[in-house]
Design a protein around this motif. Structure first.
Motif, PDB file in Angstrom:
ATOM      1  N   CYS A 185       0.811  -1.221   0.000  1.00 43.69           N
ATOM      2  CA  CYS A 185       0.000   0.000   0.000  1.00 43.69           C
ATOM      3  C   CYS A 185       0.842   1.267   0.000  1.00 43.69           C
ATOM      4  N   GLY A 186       2.133   1.114  -0.032  1.00 50.61           N
ATOM      5  CA  GLY A 186       2.986   2.290  -0.077  1.00 50.61           C
ATOM      6  C   GLY A 186       2.944   3.115   1.191  1.00 50.61           C
ATOM      7  N   ILE A 187       2.782   2.466   2.330  1.00 42.78           N
ATOM      8  CA  ILE A 187       2.787   3.172   3.601  1.00 42.78           C
ATOM      9  C   ILE A 187       3.830   2.538   4.521  1.00 42.78           C
ATOM     10  N   SER A 188       4.020   3.112   5.685  1.00 43.03           N
ATOM     11  CA  SER A 188       5.014   2.563   6.608  1.00 43.03           C
ATOM     12  C   SER A 188       4.380   1.435   7.407  1.00 43.03           C
ATOM     13  N   ASN A 189       5.224   0.577   7.948  1.00 41.47           N
ATOM     14  CA  ASN A 189       4.683  -0.548   8.712  1.00 41.47           C
ATOM     15  C   ASN A 189       3.949  -0.069   9.958  1.00 41.47           C
ATOM     16  N   VAL A 190       4.441   0.966  10.571  1.00 40.46           N
ATOM     17  CA  VAL A 190       3.770   1.497  11.745  1.00 40.46           C
ATOM     18  C   VAL A 190       2.362   1.970  11.389  1.00 40.46           C
ATOM     19  N   HIS A 191       2.289   2.684  10.295  1.00 44.01           N
ATOM     20  CA  HIS A 191       0.980   3.190   9.909  1.00 44.01           C
ATOM     21  C   HIS A 191       0.063   2.044   9.489  1.00 44.01           C
ATOM     22  N   ALA A 192       0.611   1.051   8.832  1.00 45.81           N
ATOM     23  CA  ALA A 192      -0.202  -0.103   8.445  1.00 45.81           C
ATOM     24  C   ALA A 192      -0.838  -0.717   9.687  1.00 45.81           C
ATOM     25  N   ASN A 193      -0.075  -0.809  10.728  1.00 45.13           N
ATOM     26  CA  ASN A 193      -0.621  -1.363  11.964  1.00 45.13           C
ATOM     27  C   ASN A 193      -1.796  -0.531  12.468  1.00 45.13           C
ATOM     28  N   ARG A 194      -1.648   0.775  12.425  1.00 49.85           N
ATOM     29  CA  ARG A 194      -2.738   1.630  12.904  1.00 49.85           C
ATOM     30  C   ARG A 194      -3.980   1.472  12.032  1.00 49.85           C
ATOM     31  N   ILE A 195      -3.767   1.326  10.744  1.00 52.29           N
ATOM     32  CA  ILE A 195      -4.904   1.149   9.837  1.00 52.29           C
ATOM     33  C   ILE A 195      -5.618  -0.163  10.141  1.00 52.29           C
ATOM     34  N   VAL A 196      -4.848  -1.217  10.346  1.00 54.30           N
ATOM     35  CA  VAL A 196      -5.464  -2.505  10.643  1.00 54.30           C
ATOM     36  C   VAL A 196      -6.278  -2.405  11.921  1.00 54.30           C
ATOM     37  N   GLN A 197      -5.731  -1.750  12.912  1.00 55.57           N
ATOM     38  CA  GLN A 197      -6.477  -1.576  14.148  1.00 55.57           C
ATOM     39  C   GLN A 197      -7.762  -0.806  13.928  1.00 55.57           C
ATOM     40  N   GLU A 198      -7.669   0.227  13.082  1.00 52.95           N
ATOM     41  CA  GLU A 198      -8.858   1.027  12.795  1.00 52.95           C
ATOM     42  C   GLU A 198      -9.923   0.165  12.105  1.00 52.95           C
ATOM     43  N   LEU A 199      -9.485  -0.668  11.172  1.00 53.91           N
ATOM     44  CA  LEU A 199     -10.445  -1.537  10.479  1.00 53.91           C
ATOM     45  C   LEU A 199     -11.088  -2.521  11.455  1.00 53.91           C
ATOM     46  N   ARG A 200     -10.309  -2.971  12.395  1.00 53.36           N
ATOM     47  CA  ARG A 200     -10.866  -3.862  13.412  1.00 53.36           C
ATOM     48  C   ARG A 200     -11.871  -3.110  14.277  1.00 53.36           C
ATOM     49  N   ARG A 201     -11.471  -1.900  14.684  1.00 48.68           N
ATOM     50  CA  ARG A 201     -12.337  -1.105  15.542  1.00 48.68           C
ATOM     51  C   ARG A 201     -13.682  -0.834  14.862  1.00 48.68           C
ATOM     52  N   LEU A 202     -13.620  -0.611  13.546  1.00 48.34           N
ATOM     53  CA  LEU A 202     -14.853  -0.354  12.796  1.00 48.34           C
ATOM     54  C   LEU A 202     -15.630  -1.641  12.525  1.00 48.34           C
ATOM     55  N   ARG A 203     -15.076  -2.750  12.982  1.00 48.41           N
ATOM     56  CA  ARG A 203     -15.729  -4.054  12.768  1.00 48.41           C
ATOM     57  C   ARG A 203     -15.888  -4.388  11.288  1.00 48.41           C
ATOM     58  N   LEU A 204     -14.904  -3.971  10.497  1.00 46.89           N
ATOM     59  CA  LEU A 204     -14.950  -4.327   9.078  1.00 46.89           C
ATOM     60  C   LEU A 204     -14.228  -5.639   8.828  1.00 46.89           C
ATOM     61  N   ILE A 205     -13.185  -5.889   9.567  1.00 51.43           N
ATOM     62  CA  ILE A 205     -12.438  -7.134   9.374  1.00 51.43           C
ATOM     63  C   ILE A 205     -11.994  -7.700  10.727  1.00 51.43           C
ATOM     64  N   ASP A 206     -11.736  -9.003  10.702  1.00 49.30           N
ATOM     65  CA  ASP A 206     -10.935  -9.621  11.749  1.00 49.30           C
ATOM     66  C   ASP A 206      -9.624 -10.009  11.103  1.00 49.30           C
ATOM     67  N   TRP A 207      -8.550  -9.702  11.745  1.00 46.90           N
ATOM     68  CA  TRP A 207      -7.272 -10.172  11.237  1.00 46.90           C
ATOM     69  C   TRP A 207      -6.537 -10.765  12.410  1.00 46.90           C
ATOM     70  N   ASP A 208      -6.810 -12.014  12.702  1.00 48.41           N
ATOM     71  CA  ASP A 208      -6.001 -12.644  13.720  1.00 48.41           C
ATOM     72  C   ASP A 208      -4.734 -13.118  13.039  1.00 48.41           C
ATOM     73  N   SER A 209      -3.870 -13.715  13.797  1.00 47.18           N
ATOM     74  CA  SER A 209      -2.503 -13.893  13.310  1.00 47.18           C
ATOM     75  C   SER A 209      -2.442 -14.411  11.875  1.00 47.18           C
ATOM     76  N   ARG A 210      -3.265 -15.332  11.525  1.00 49.74           N
ATOM     77  CA  ARG A 210      -3.006 -16.031  10.278  1.00 49.74           C
ATOM     78  C   ARG A 210      -4.185 -16.063   9.338  1.00 49.74           C
ATOM     79  N   GLN A 211      -5.169 -15.261   9.595  1.00 43.14           N
ATOM     80  CA  GLN A 211      -6.392 -15.388   8.818  1.00 43.14           C
ATOM     81  C   GLN A 211      -7.124 -14.057   8.782  1.00 43.14           C
ATOM     82  N   ILE A 212      -7.676 -13.751   7.633  1.00 46.55           N
ATOM     83  CA  ILE A 212      -8.468 -12.540   7.487  1.00 46.55           C
ATOM     84  C   ILE A 212      -9.913 -12.918   7.240  1.00 46.55           C
ATOM     85  N   ARG A 213     -10.783 -12.262   7.979  1.00 48.62           N
ATOM     86  CA  ARG A 213     -12.207 -12.463   7.762  1.00 48.62           C
ATOM     87  C   ARG A 213     -12.859 -11.100   7.562  1.00 48.62           C
ATOM     88  N   ILE A 214     -13.583 -10.964   6.444  1.00 46.77           N
ATOM     89  CA  ILE A 214     -14.301  -9.721   6.189  1.00 46.77           C
ATOM     90  C   ILE A 214     -15.614  -9.773   6.957  1.00 46.77           C
TER      91      ILE A 214
END
Lengths: 259, 259
Positions: free
Chosen positions: B191-220
Motif C-alpha cells: 500500500c505504499g505506507i510505513s509498517n507502523v501506519h499499516a498497523n494503525r490502519i489494521v487496528q482502525e479496520l478492526r475497531r470499525l468491525r470491518l475485518i478480523d485479522w487474527d494472526s493467520r487469517q483474514i475475515r471480512i
DNA sequence: CGACCGATTGACACAGCTCAAATGAAGTGG
DNA sequence: CCACTTCATTTGAGCTGTGTCAATCGGTCG
C-alpha cells in the motif's frame, strides 16, 4: 508535428528485439487506418464503452486515466508516438479506463478486425504485439514503485526520465528536449500530487537547473542529476543494450556522476 | 492447503471468457510441471536473472516487488492460486522485478519451451494467455490509482476487496475469509505506507468491525462497508456479469448500500 | 476590453513518517 | 520445562511533506 509514414514509429517499436520479415512489415504497412487530429483533452476511449478499433499515436501524447471518488483523476500512463494506447481492446471486452489526448495530438484508428486478422496470420507479429503489451505492463509496475515509494520531486524527475527515453527509442527528443503541450495539473495527476505542489516541484527543478519548462517545451539541462534525483534506472523499459548504455548521457555533455 | 489437480485453477482463469476445447484443456493438463514448496519470503524470480520457466501459483500467495533507493521495497502485485506470476518471461528477455512468496506457498514451474510450444499450436490458448497478461495490466493500472489518489485506509480496504474477488474467481474465499500468512509489513509495502501506519490502519479496520485479522487469517465482517471505504468498483477485474453482480454481497448478509 | 485558464504565492492544517521502546508470540536448545 | 532469541505487533511523541483554500498574476482569445 511531422509524422513520416504513419506506421514507421510503430514498426520501430515492434522491431525492438526481433527484426520483422519484409512480408510482416508489409502487413503492418497495409493496415487500414483513419488519421484523426485531436484537440487538447479530447477523449478517445471511454471507460466501459466497447469499441472495435485500436488507437495508434502518431504525434503528441495520449494518457490513460481514471477518476476516483471525489478526488482528482489519476493518470496511469502516457502514450507517445508509436504506442498503441488501447491494446487491451484486442482481447478484453471493454476498456477499464479513459484515454484522452494531452495537448493536441494526432492518432490513427486501426480496425480491430484487421488487426486481429493480421496477428492471426503472422505468429511473429503476434509475438511482437504481445511483447508490446508486456512492456507496457512493466511500465505500469514502475509507476507503482514511483507512486508508492518516492517523494514528489523524485516522482516528477522519474517521469521525465522515462518520457525522454521512450521518445528516444522512436527517434524523438534526441536533444533532451521535446514539446509538451500539457499543464502542470496533468503532471500532478500523473505523479499523484496536487497541482499546487506540482508547481512548487517544477520551480524547484528549475532552481536546481535540472530542467527548463517554458510554456510549451521541456528541456533537460542536467540529465545525470535528473537520473540521480529520480532514482531512475531504465532496465524496466527493456531497451536494447546500446540504448540502455546511452543512459548515462544520452546526448548531453558527459559529466562525472560523483561530485 | 489442498491443491486439487494442479492446473484446475489455471484453467478456471483461462476459461473466464471463452470455454476451451477439450483438446486445449488437454494440452494444458499435459504441460510438464515441477511442483515446489516454498518457505515464507523465498525468492522465486530475481530481477535481471534470465530463466527458462514460468511460475504457476498452486497454493498460498506470491508477490512481485522491487527495492527502491534507500527506502523500503514496494510490492507491485499479488499472485493468487491459478495465476502465473512471471508471464513476462514468455516474451521478454529478463525480469524487471523480483518475485517472492508471501508466507509459505506451493508453486509449479512450467518450462518456457513447453509453454511456447503449446501456445504456438493453439491460437485459442494463445489468446487466453495473452488476455491473462492484459488482465494483469488492468490490475496494475488500478494499483496506480490506489497509490496515487487514495488515503491509507482506503488503500488497504481496496487491496482486501480485490484479493477477495480474485480468490473467489478461482473458488477460494467463498466465505469472505482466507488464511494469509503475511505480515503487516507486507501489507504496508503493497500500500505504499510505513509498517507502523499499516498497523494503525489494521487496528482502525478492526475497531470499525470491518475485518478480523487474527494472526493467520483474514475475515471480512462487513463487505458493503469495506467496498465503500475502499472506493472499490470491480470492473477493472473484468469479471463475468454473474460474478460482478455478486459484488454487492458476495456471500455475506444482504444489506442495503444506502443508509 | 473582458473573460477565462493556467501559473504562482502564502498561510495553515493534517496524514503519515521516523525514531524508539515495550509487549507479545513462536520457536530453539539445553 | 525453562532461558533465550527472534520476529511481529503495538504504542507514543514529535516532525515534515504535501494537501487545501484562497488570492493574485499573466497570457490568450474572442
Amino acid at each position: 508535428m511531422e509524422i513520416g509514414r504513419p506506421y514507421s514509429r510503430l514498426l520501430c517499436r515492434l522491431e525492438h528485439f526481433d527484426i520483422l520479415s519484409l512480408h510482416d512489415r508489409q502487413r503492418v504497412a497495409e493496415l487500414p487506418l483513419t488519421v484523426v487530429n485531436c484537440v487538447a483533452n479530447q477523449q478517445i476511449v471511454r471507460i466501459g464503452e466497447k469499441s472495435s478499433r485500436c488507437t495508434l499515436v502518431l504525434g503528441g501524447f495520449l494518457c490513460g486515466h481514471k477518476q476516483v471518488g471525489g478526488s482528482r483523476r489519476q493518470i496511469t500512463s502516457f502514450f507517445v508516438p508509436g504506442d498503441i494506447a488501447d491494446l487491451h481492446a484486442l482481447h478484453l471486452p471493454s476498456p477499464d479506463q479513459d484515454i484522452s489526448a494531452l495537448g493536441p495530438a494526432v492518432v490513427a484508428f486501426l480496425p480491430r478486425a484487421a488487426l486481429a486478422d493480421m496477428l492471426g496470420n503472422s505468429p511473429r507479429l503476434a509475438k511482437a504485439f504481445w511483447r508490446e503489451t508486456l512492456m507496457q505492463a512493466a511500465v505500469y509496475r514502475e509507476w507503482i514503485i514511483n507512486l508508492g515509494r518516492r517523494d514528489a520531486i523524485a516522482r516528477v524527475a522519474h517521469v521525465l526520465c522515462e518520457l525522454i527515453l521512450r521518445l528516444q527509442t522512436v527517434g524523438l527528443a534526441r536533444d533532451l528536449c521535446f514539446s509538451m503541450h500539457w499543464t502542470q495539473m496533468d503532471l500532478a495527476d500523473a505523479c499523484g500530487i496536487s497541482n499546487v505542489h506540482a508547481n512548487r516541484i517544477v520551480q524547484e527543478l528549475r532552481r536546481l537547473r535540472l530542467i527548463d519548462w517554458d510554456s510549451r517545451q521541456i528541456r533537460i539541462r542536467d540529465w545525470e542529476a535528473l537520473v540521480r534525483l529520480g532514482d531512475f534506472s531504465p532496465n524496466y523499459l527493456h531497451l536494447r543494450d546500446a540504448e540502455a548504455h546511452g543512459i548515462s548521457a544520452p546526448q548531453g555533455l558527459l559529466e562525472p556522476a560523483e561530485p
